[in-house]
Scaffold this motif. Structure first.
Motif, PDB file in Angstrom:
ATOM      1  N   ALA A  70      -5.702  10.721  -0.596  1.00  0.00           N
ATOM      2  CA  ALA A  70      -6.323  10.514  -1.824  1.00  0.00           C
ATOM      3  C   ALA A  70      -5.841   9.513  -2.512  1.00  0.00           C
ATOM      4  O   ALA A  70      -4.930   9.485  -3.402  1.00  0.00           O
ATOM      5  CB  ALA A  70      -6.300  11.738  -2.914  1.00  0.00           C
ATOM      6  N   PRO A  71      -6.312   7.978  -2.163  1.00  0.00           N
ATOM      7  CA  PRO A  71      -5.978   6.861  -2.769  1.00  0.00           C
ATOM      8  C   PRO A  71      -6.323   6.776  -4.168  1.00  0.00           C
ATOM      9  O   PRO A  71      -7.516   7.215  -4.562  1.00  0.00           O
ATOM     10  CB  PRO A  71      -6.322   5.829  -1.886  1.00  0.00           C
ATOM     11  N   TYR A  72      -5.429   5.956  -4.944  1.00  0.00           N
ATOM     12  CA  TYR A  72      -5.742   5.792  -6.213  1.00  0.00           C
ATOM     13  C   TYR A  72      -5.096   4.304  -6.651  1.00  0.00           C
ATOM     14  O   TYR A  72      -4.055   4.309  -6.817  1.00  0.00           O
ATOM     15  CB  TYR A  72      -5.330   6.862  -7.378  1.00  0.00           C
ATOM     16  N   PHE A  73      -6.025   3.162  -6.783  1.00  0.00           N
ATOM     17  CA  PHE A  73      -5.560   1.894  -7.241  1.00  0.00           C
ATOM     18  C   PHE A  73      -6.368   1.441  -8.012  1.00  0.00           C
ATOM     19  O   PHE A  73      -7.659   1.470  -7.858  1.00  0.00           O
ATOM     20  CB  PHE A  73      -5.663   1.059  -5.991  1.00  0.00           C
ATOM     21  N   THR A  74      -5.906   0.672  -8.957  1.00  0.00           N
ATOM     22  CA  THR A  74      -6.618  -0.035 -10.230  1.00  0.00           C
ATOM     23  C   THR A  74      -5.970  -1.348 -10.098  1.00  0.00           C
ATOM     24  O   THR A  74      -4.835  -1.529  -9.812  1.00  0.00           O
ATOM     25  CB  THR A  74      -6.362   0.518 -11.461  1.00  0.00           C
ATOM     26  N   LEU A 100       0.936  -1.110   0.133  1.00  0.00           N
ATOM     27  CA  LEU A 100      -0.165   0.063  -0.018  1.00  0.00           C
ATOM     28  C   LEU A 100       0.975   1.435   0.056  1.00  0.00           C
ATOM     29  O   LEU A 100       0.731   2.215  -0.737  1.00  0.00           O
ATOM     30  CB  LEU A 100      -0.812   0.013   1.352  1.00  0.00           C
ATOM     31  N   GLU A 101       1.994   1.280   0.633  1.00  0.00           N
ATOM     32  CA  GLU A 101       2.860   2.536   1.123  1.00  0.00           C
ATOM     33  C   GLU A 101       3.359   2.853  -0.627  1.00  0.00           C
ATOM     34  O   GLU A 101       3.578   4.063  -0.960  1.00  0.00           O
ATOM     35  CB  GLU A 101       3.723   2.060   1.562  1.00  0.00           C
ATOM     36  N   HIS A 102       3.721   1.609  -1.270  1.00  0.00           N
ATOM     37  CA  HIS A 102       4.235   1.746  -2.692  1.00  0.00           C
ATOM     38  C   HIS A 102       3.402   2.426  -3.370  1.00  0.00           C
ATOM     39  O   HIS A 102       3.520   3.355  -4.513  1.00  0.00           O
ATOM     40  CB  HIS A 102       4.725   0.527  -2.945  1.00  0.00           C
ATOM     41  N   LYS A 160      -0.385   8.067  -8.852  1.00  0.00           N
ATOM     42  CA  LYS A 160      -1.841   8.704  -9.064  1.00  0.00           C
ATOM     43  C   LYS A 160      -2.299   8.720 -10.507  1.00  0.00           C
ATOM     44  O   LYS A 160      -1.660   8.306 -11.417  1.00  0.00           O
ATOM     45  CB  LYS A 160      -2.064  10.059  -8.633  1.00  0.00           C
ATOM     46  N   GLU A 161      -3.600   8.874 -10.764  1.00  0.00           N
ATOM     47  CA  GLU A 161      -4.121   8.882 -12.098  1.00  0.00           C
ATOM     48  C   GLU A 161      -3.443   9.786 -12.961  1.00  0.00           C
ATOM     49  O   GLU A 161      -3.335   9.827 -14.059  1.00  0.00           O
ATOM     50  CB  GLU A 161      -5.574   9.244 -12.094  1.00  0.00           C
ATOM     51  N   PHE A 204       6.498  11.617  -6.917  1.00  0.00           N
ATOM     52  CA  PHE A 204       7.610  11.889  -6.681  1.00  0.00           C
ATOM     53  C   PHE A 204       8.267  12.879  -7.633  1.00  0.00           C
ATOM     54  O   PHE A 204       8.941  13.786  -6.893  1.00  0.00           O
ATOM     55  CB  PHE A 204       8.548  10.434  -6.804  1.00  0.00           C
ATOM     56  N   GLN A 205       7.783  13.023  -8.920  1.00  0.00           N
ATOM     57  CA  GLN A 205       8.139  13.884  -9.658  1.00  0.00           C
ATOM     58  C   GLN A 205       7.409  15.437  -9.198  1.00  0.00           C
ATOM     59  O   GLN A 205       8.388  16.425  -9.528  1.00  0.00           O
ATOM     60  CB  GLN A 205       7.342  13.607 -11.230  1.00  0.00           C
ATOM     61  N   LEU A 206       6.084  15.414  -8.870  1.00  0.00           N
ATOM     62  CA  LEU A 206       5.660  16.825  -8.306  1.00  0.00           C
ATOM     63  C   LEU A 206       6.572  17.425  -7.185  1.00  0.00           C
ATOM     64  O   LEU A 206       6.902  18.316  -7.205  1.00  0.00           O
ATOM     65  CB  LEU A 206       4.388  16.317  -7.696  1.00  0.00           C
TER      66      LEU A 206
END
Length: 432
Positions: A124-128, A69-71, A76-77, A82-84
């Motif tokens: 704001a989680p985002y998982f697919t 989950l941490e990874h 995000k969508e 990291f880039q931000l």
């Protein structure tokens, strides 16, 4: 916002619990250009069986899911977080332990923007299913890397002996088989249960205006909606001293044998946070007195070539468990293990336990502690990971000063028990 001044160490801590339950602590540091922030949830690798939010029955999730989950939180969508952070001049990271998961950044400018980014992406989680499947290969490589690390394997070999039923003995990242079972639905289940603000804390240390920083955090959290959260119910297997595996041997890719002795904490610890902190400090001082590098015991073992510079010891205390381990590389593994057990089991009458030695080691511990307060990373990590109620890292001056020989003897009486000891031998694979 509450303000507490620690005059002996010249630190001022600002704390507030927000309406949504998030515990916030701010530590301004004059003379520093950097700000370091840690956003932590009280959720780690051992929290595998629990009642999910809104459910009445316990569920058990796959090993390694907290780390997985941490990874996934950084993806995000609309891109990689990291880039931000990088575009905003910040360095970001995260880590998972047995009981905690933390997300962090450090920066010298755009601190407010980076703090907002930290709060927003963790909340704001985002998982697919597609991104989850992709991550399994990446984490699988990480698991294989740790499987090849003899020190990591030795540590978990000790935990396997002390906690054969408890998930503490399972690698934080899980296994390749266990992570293969993880689904996006599983991740949302764990996230919704453990990532509620009432189960989290935010710590910011470094250059800042505490009033403005707290106002920013309040505004950020007030703009989000969170459902009311009942206390989290976790479930762990019951273990007794009879479950402990007294002696075990493993064969690894090492050039020299290793010998380790572990002690599992069997008795309940104090519930008062300050006393808990005193107990941990007393245990650390006890082992320094008995087998630290300035002890006669260590010098004798060194002269007899039972130990070398690889020898070490550690005392771990966390939510629901505590243990100690001692050992290192040796050409005489059986002899070293027996000597360590003898030293530990006769500790009550050891000539090493004197007022003079305790005073010297307390001064050294105090010096190391005061020096560590120059590290923003150390302060944040220690403050966030230690669970001692109202007592904090900043009470250590009083805690160290308060330790007496009777406290040292108290640790011996409640902790060092023969039935709580394990021995682990590690031999080169070619000796198998």
């Amino acid at each position: 916002m509450e303000k507490k001044v620690y005059e002996l160490i010249n630190e001022t801590l600002y704390t507030e619990t927000l309406p949504n339950g998030l515990k916030v602590a701010l530590l301004p540091k004059e003379g520093f250009h950097k700000t370091y922030s840690l956003f932590t949830t009280d959720y780690g690798s051992i929290d595998e069986e629990f009642k999910p939010l809104g459910q009445d029955e316990f569920v058990k999730v796959p090993d390694g899911i907290a780390h997985f989950l941490e990874h996934k939180m950084f993806e995000k969508e609309d891109g990689d977080v990291f880039q931000l952070f990088g575009k905003q001049g910040a360095s970001a990271n995260a880590f998972t332990s047995f009981t905690k998961t933390s997300y962090l950044f450090s920066s010298t400018d755009q601190v407010e923007k980076n703090l907002t980014t930290l709060l927003d992406f963790v909340q704001a989680p985002y998982f697919t299913e597609d991104t989850v499947e992709k991550e399994k290969g990446i984490i699988g490589q990480e698991i294989q890397m740790y499987d090849d690390d003899p020190n990591w394997r030795t540590f978990f070999g000790l935990l396997q002996a002390m906690y054969p039923k408890h998930p503490l003995h399972i690698d934080i990242a899980g296994t390749i088989d266990s992570i293969a079972e993880i689904t996006a639905e599983d991740l949302y289940l764990c996230y919704n249960t453990f990532y509620h603000p009432s189960n989290m804390n935010l710590f910011v240390v470094g250059k800042m205006d505490p009033e403005a920083m707290m106002a920013l955090i309040r505004e950020n959290q007030a703009s989000k909606e969170f459902t009311a959260m009942p206390p989290i119910e976790r479930k762990f297997p019951e273990e007794t001293a009879a479950d402990i595996v007294k002696e075990s041997t493993i064969y690894l890719d090492v050039t020299r044998p290793k010998a380790y002795v572990g002690i599992k904490g069997l008795e309940a610890l104090p519930t008062d946070g300050y006393e808990l902190l005193r107990n941990r400090t007393a245990a650390s001082l006890l082992f320094q007195m008995l087998i630290g590098t300035t002890s006669d015991n260590y010098l004798a073992m060194y002269n007899e070539e039972l130990v070398d510079d690889s020898f070490g010891f550690e005392f771990n205390m966390d939510r629901g468990f505590y243990f100690a381990d001692f050992g290192g590389d040796t050409d005489q593994p059986v002899e070293l293990a027996e000597r360590l057990k003898e030293i530990l089991l006769t500790a009550k009458d050891s000539p090493e336990l004197t007022e003079e030695r305790l005073s010297l080691l307390k001064k050294r511990m105090m010096g190391n502690y005061l020096q560590s307060l120059n590290s923003l990373e150390y302060i944040a990590n220690q403050f966030s990971k230690d669970s001692f109620g109202e007592a904090t890292l900043f009470d250590m001056v009083d805690v160290i000063d308060s330790i007496m020989l009777e406290d040292i003897q108290g640790v011996i009486n409640h902790f060092i028990k023969e039935e709580a000891m394990v021995t682990l031998y590690v031999y080169p694979k070619n000796k198998e």
